[in-house]
Write a protein that holds these residues in place. Structure first.
Motif, mmCIF file in Angstrom:
data_model
loop_
_atom_site.group_PDB
_atom_site.id
_atom_site.type_symbol
_atom_site.label_atom_id
_atom_site.label_comp_id
_atom_site.label_asym_id
_atom_site.label_seq_id
_atom_site.Cartn_x
_atom_site.Cartn_y
_atom_site.Cartn_z
ATOM 1 N N SER A 180 0.831 -1.211 0.000
ATOM 2 C CA SER A 180 0.000 0.000 0.000
ATOM 3 C C SER A 180 0.864 1.258 0.000
ATOM 4 O O SER A 180 0.462 2.285 -0.545
ATOM 5 C CB SER A 180 -0.954 0.008 1.197
ATOM 6 N N ASP A 181 2.056 1.177 0.585
ATOM 7 C CA ASP A 181 2.956 2.332 0.579
ATOM 8 C C ASP A 181 3.406 2.671 -0.841
ATOM 9 O O ASP A 181 3.489 3.847 -1.209
ATOM 10 C CB ASP A 181 4.178 2.063 1.462
ATOM 11 N N PHE A 182 3.685 1.656 -1.637
ATOM 12 C CA PHE A 182 4.046 1.910 -3.034
ATOM 13 C C PHE A 182 2.853 2.483 -3.797
ATOM 14 O O PHE A 182 3.019 3.348 -4.652
ATOM 15 C CB PHE A 182 4.571 0.629 -3.706
ATOM 16 N N TRP A 183 1.659 2.020 -3.474
ATOM 17 C CA TRP A 183 0.461 2.551 -4.113
ATOM 18 C C TRP A 183 0.276 4.022 -3.763
ATOM 19 O O TRP A 183 -0.047 4.841 -4.622
ATOM 20 C CB TRP A 183 -0.756 1.725 -3.705
ATOM 21 N N VAL A 184 0.474 4.387 -2.501
ATOM 22 C CA VAL A 184 0.345 5.790 -2.078
ATOM 23 C C VAL A 184 1.395 6.641 -2.781
ATOM 24 O O VAL A 184 1.104 7.743 -3.267
ATOM 25 C CB VAL A 184 0.458 5.924 -0.542
ATOM 26 N N GLY A 185 2.627 6.135 -2.859
ATOM 27 C CA GLY A 185 3.682 6.867 -3.570
ATOM 28 C C GLY A 185 3.326 7.105 -5.023
ATOM 29 O O GLY A 185 3.541 8.200 -5.570
ATOM 30 N N PHE A 186 2.756 6.086 -5.660
ATOM 31 C CA PHE A 186 2.332 6.220 -7.058
ATOM 32 C C PHE A 186 1.206 7.246 -7.183
ATOM 33 O O PHE A 186 1.194 8.069 -8.106
ATOM 34 C CB PHE A 186 1.892 4.856 -7.602
ATOM 35 N N MET A 187 0.252 7.215 -6.267
ATOM 36 C CA MET A 187 -0.869 8.161 -6.317
ATOM 37 C C MET A 187 -0.394 9.602 -6.095
ATOM 38 O O MET A 187 -0.916 10.536 -6.715
ATOM 39 C CB MET A 187 -1.935 7.787 -5.288
ATOM 40 N N VAL A 188 0.576 9.790 -5.226
ATOM 41 C CA VAL A 188 1.139 11.133 -5.030
ATOM 42 C C VAL A 188 1.807 11.589 -6.320
ATOM 43 O O VAL A 188 1.647 12.743 -6.741
ATOM 44 C CB VAL A 188 2.135 11.149 -3.845
ATOM 45 N N TRP A 189 2.541 10.688 -6.968
ATOM 46 C CA TRP A 189 3.207 11.052 -8.212
ATOM 47 C C TRP A 189 2.182 11.440 -9.278
ATOM 48 O O TRP A 189 2.334 12.468 -9.952
ATOM 49 C CB TRP A 189 4.071 9.890 -8.711
ATOM 50 N N ILE A 190 1.125 10.624 -9.427
ATOM 51 C CA ILE A 190 0.081 10.920 -10.420
ATOM 52 C C ILE A 190 -0.576 12.264 -10.123
ATOM 53 O O ILE A 190 -0.821 13.073 -11.033
ATOM 54 C CB ILE A 190 -0.989 9.796 -10.437
ATOM 55 N N SER A 191 -0.863 12.519 -8.860
ATOM 56 C CA SER A 191 -1.524 13.779 -8.477
ATOM 57 C C SER A 191 -0.648 14.985 -8.800
ATOM 58 O O SER A 191 -1.127 15.979 -9.363
ATOM 59 C CB SER A 191 -1.854 13.775 -6.983
ATOM 60 N N MET A 192 0.621 14.892 -8.432
ATOM 61 C CA MET A 192 1.531 16.013 -8.695
ATOM 62 C C MET A 192 1.766 16.200 -10.197
ATOM 63 O O MET A 192 1.814 17.321 -10.690
ATOM 64 C CB MET A 192 2.866 15.796 -7.969
ATOM 65 N N TYR A 193 1.887 15.087 -10.911
ATOM 66 C CA TYR A 193 2.090 15.172 -12.350
ATOM 67 C C TYR A 193 0.865 15.792 -13.020
ATOM 68 O O TYR A 193 0.982 16.658 -13.892
ATOM 69 C CB TYR A 193 2.371 13.778 -12.925
ATOM 70 N N LEU A 230 6.502 7.785 0.055
ATOM 71 C CA LEU A 230 6.879 6.379 0.119
ATOM 72 C C LEU A 230 7.805 6.114 1.299
ATOM 73 O O LEU A 230 7.605 5.165 2.063
ATOM 74 C CB LEU A 230 7.547 5.950 -1.192
ATOM 75 N N THR A 231 8.808 6.948 1.467
ATOM 76 C CA THR A 231 9.766 6.759 2.552
ATOM 77 C C THR A 231 9.096 6.911 3.908
ATOM 78 O O THR A 231 9.334 6.116 4.826
ATOM 79 C CB THR A 231 10.932 7.762 2.414
ATOM 80 N N TRP A 232 8.251 7.928 4.047
ATOM 81 C CA TRP A 232 7.560 8.139 5.321
ATOM 82 C C TRP A 232 6.695 6.927 5.676
ATOM 83 O O TRP A 232 6.733 6.412 6.788
ATOM 84 C CB TRP A 232 6.713 9.412 5.251
ATOM 85 N N ARG A 233 5.922 6.454 4.704
ATOM 86 C CA ARG A 233 5.007 5.344 4.987
ATOM 87 C C ARG A 233 5.753 4.038 5.228
ATOM 88 O O ARG A 233 5.385 3.279 6.116
ATOM 89 C CB ARG A 233 4.020 5.186 3.826
ATOM 90 N N LEU A 234 6.796 3.756 4.469
ATOM 91 C CA LEU A 234 7.566 2.540 4.707
ATOM 92 C C LEU A 234 8.272 2.598 6.063
ATOM 93 O O LEU A 234 8.386 1.577 6.747
ATOM 94 C CB LEU A 234 8.595 2.325 3.598
ATOM 95 N N GLY A 235 8.725 3.775 6.438
ATOM 96 C CA GLY A 235 9.349 3.933 7.750
ATOM 97 C C GLY A 235 8.365 3.646 8.871
ATOM 98 O O GLY A 235 8.692 2.948 9.844
ATOM 99 N N GLN A 236 7.152 4.160 8.744
ATOM 100 C CA GLN A 236 6.139 3.920 9.772
ATOM 101 C C GLN A 236 5.740 2.441 9.823
ATOM 102 O O GLN A 236 5.562 1.877 10.912
ATOM 103 C CB GLN A 236 4.907 4.799 9.525
ATOM 104 N N ALA A 237 5.604 1.807 8.674
ATOM 105 C CA ALA A 237 5.251 0.381 8.649
ATOM 106 C C ALA A 237 6.357 -0.463 9.278
ATOM 107 O O ALA A 237 6.084 -1.394 10.040
ATOM 108 C CB ALA A 237 4.986 -0.070 7.216
ATOM 109 N N THR A 238 7.600 -0.129 9.001
ATOM 110 C CA THR A 238 8.726 -0.861 9.575
ATOM 111 C C THR A 238 8.796 -0.640 11.081
ATOM 112 O O THR A 238 9.044 -1.576 11.850
ATOM 113 C CB THR A 238 10.043 -0.413 8.905
ATOM 114 N N HIS A 239 8.566 0.594 11.500
ATOM 115 C CA HIS A 239 8.560 0.925 12.929
ATOM 116 C C HIS A 239 7.502 0.093 13.660
ATOM 117 O O HIS A 239 7.774 -0.507 14.707
ATOM 118 C CB HIS A 239 8.305 2.424 13.092
#
Length: 159
Positions: A93-106, A127-136
């Protein structure tokens, strides 16, 4: 009076051995934000044709962050199947959120000048923020005390 000093000393030692979870949580959140900012800076790469190199560098940065978070927790073992599945699904889901942010900004960049150039940076930050939180959360779920250790800390604090 002499009986009180060894008991107080044992109580203080037991408390000192316990990790300060509030402090640990703050340190890990600061670590995650530092890595997220570094990933966003990588995403600001102005050189066209070097997106693959940027993404590879960001991948190395993500792996290092995840390793550093585990090191802060002491690499605890004992995560149950639900925690492992949650971490894997969280990563997807973190990769999906990263992709959605990219699409939105683009997409916004199509209408607002210069916004599209920040799409990769914003995506890597998210992506980094969400993966960090999931790992934490994954490592936090494995941090457990066994019953004798909890009993010893409790007994030492009661005297």
């Amino acid at each position: 009076m002499s009986e009180i000093l060894p008991i107080a000393s044992a109580k203080m030692e037991a408390i000192a051995r316990e990790p300060n979870l509030v402090k640990l949580n703050k340190e890990i959140r600061e670590l995650i934000i530092d890595y997220a900012i570094a990933a966003a800076i990588l995403g600001l790469n102005p050189l066209h044709g070097f997106l693959t190199v940027t993404l590879l560098a960001a991948s190395v940065l993500l792996l290092k962050m995840m390793r550093d978070i585990g090191a802060k927790w002491g690499y605890p073992k004992g995560q149950d199947a639900l925690a492992i599945a949650g971490n894997l699904l969280g990563g997807v889901s973190d990769f999906w959120v990263g992709f959605m942010v990219w699409i939105s900004m683009y997409g916004l960049g199509l209408f607002v000048p210069f916004v599209g150039s920040f799409a990769v940076a914003a995506s890597l930050f998210a992506l980094t923020w969400r993966l960090g939180q999931a790992t934490h959360l994954y490592y936090a779920s494995g941090y457990q005390r066994d019953a004798p250790e909890i009993r010893q800390v409790f007994d030492n604090s009661q005297h």
